[in-house]
Design an enzyme around this catalytic site. Structure first.
Site, PDB file in Angstrom:
ATOM      1  N   GLU A   1       0.808  -1.214   0.000  1.00 36.21           N
ATOM      2  CA  GLU A   1       0.000   0.000   0.000  1.00 36.21           C
ATOM      3  C   GLU A   1       0.842   1.267   0.000  1.00 36.21           C
ATOM      4  O   GLU A   1       0.325   2.354  -0.290  1.00 36.21           O
ATOM      5  CB  GLU A   1      -0.918   0.013   1.229  1.00 36.21           C
ATOM      6  CG  GLU A   1      -2.020  -1.026   1.210  1.00 36.21           C
ATOM      7  CD  GLU A   1      -3.088  -0.738   0.165  1.00 36.21           C
ATOM      8  OE1 GLU A   1      -3.119   0.388  -0.362  1.00 36.21           O
ATOM      9  OE2 GLU A   1      -3.882  -1.644  -0.138  1.00 36.21           O
TER      10      GLU A   1
ATOM     11  N   GLU B   1       7.566 -21.762   7.778  1.00 31.45           N
ATOM     12  CA  GLU B   1       7.969 -20.901   8.888  1.00 31.45           C
ATOM     13  C   GLU B   1       9.001 -21.551   9.802  1.00 31.45           C
ATOM     14  O   GLU B   1       9.559 -20.885  10.683  1.00 31.45           O
ATOM     15  CB  GLU B   1       6.755 -20.496   9.719  1.00 31.45           C
ATOM     16  CG  GLU B   1       6.113 -21.632  10.497  1.00 31.45           C
ATOM     17  CD  GLU B   1       4.955 -21.123  11.351  1.00 31.45           C
ATOM     18  OE1 GLU B   1       5.029 -21.306  12.582  1.00 31.45           O
ATOM     19  OE2 GLU B   1       3.998 -20.547  10.800  1.00 31.45           O
TER      20      GLU B   1
END
EC number: 4.2.1.126
Length: 267
Positions: free
Chosen positions: A78, A109
């Site tokens: 953004e 992960e």
């Protein structure tokens, strides 16, 4: 027992009506901003360290896995349209690569070495900042990335939702937002995810304002990628320069951004 893994304060969820479910979830969500508020001194300390580095060419990187990684990618993505910055100034990296944005990648992960391998593609330097995002505060991918970055002299921070975590220990400037048990036990996409999103909003927005990417309260460098944003830009120019709409539209078409128009007219 980690706070994020502790049992919900609500029981027999499957027996609740839809109204009861929604009211209960909303009640829990309302506690999140207060938890974030308590962490403002930590957020402030991190932002104060990021800004001078970015003023001399540094970049901001987010790393995380699962929901945490996705939130970092969202915040980073953004920044260019909102503040008109290059796409590689704020970068979100998720364990498992971009495909993990839509679909979980098994065991991604758990690799403590992979984050630094992923970061290496960007040739990180000492003016850069790495923020690890991990609700649990124990994600090996994030811990490994922070430890290696710190050894390389890169500024490190984190956003976690458990106190005294390994991720926080690995970061120079930890942000710990403890929101308590999730409504759905262990579902950290809920309150923890909301807290992380609020913190990332605060970090990136405050940094960009301090870097001069905002004038007054307006996004004067935003990218004009659709009609809504063009209309917003025209309104900004009208308000700033007190000129007719047709003149504002003409100036915007000529100069390409609100800031450029203002600078051209007021110079």
């Amino acid at each position: 027992m980690l706070t994020t893994e502790s049992s919900s304060n609500y029981h027999d969820l499957e027996k609740m009506s839809v109204n009861e479910l929604l009211i209960s979830i909303n009640a829990e969500d309302q506690t999140v901003p207060f938890a974030v508020q308590k962490a403002i001194p930590q957020i402030e300390a991190l932002v104060e360290q990021i800004v001078p580095r970015m003023q001399v060419g540094g970049r901001l990187f987010y790393i995380g896995a699962g929901t945490s990684g996705r939130l970092g990618v969202v915040d980073a993505s953004e920044c260019p349209p909102t503040f008109g910055v290059p796409f590689d100034l704020v970068v979100g990296i998720i364990a498992g690569g971009d495909k993990a944005i839509r679909k979980a990648v098994e065991n991604a992960e758990d690799d403590s070495q992979q984050a630094w391998i992923d970061l290496a593609d960007y040739h990180p330097g000492k003016n850069d900042t790495l923020i690890g995002i991990a609700a649990s505060g124990r994600t090996p991918y994030v811990i490994g990335g922070l430890n290696t970055a710190r050894e390389a002299g890169i500024l490190t921070g984190c956003v976690v939702c458990n106190a005294g975590s390994l991720v926080a220990q690995a970061a120079e400037y930890p942000v710990e937002i403890v929101v308590g048990p999730e409504f759905l036990t262990g579902s950290t996409r809920m309150k923890s995810g909301t807290a992380q999103k609020l913190a990332l909003n605060m970090i990136s927005t405050a940094v960009m304002i301090r870097l001069g990417k905002v004038k007054g309260n307006k996004m004067v460098d935003m990218q004009l990628t659709n009609e809504k944003l063009v209309d917003r830009a025209v309104r900004m120019i009208i308000e700033e320069l007190d000129i007719p709409q047709n003149e504002a539209e003409k100036l915007l078409a000529e100069h390409g951004s609100v800031r450029a128009v203002i600078n051209a007219v007021k110079s």
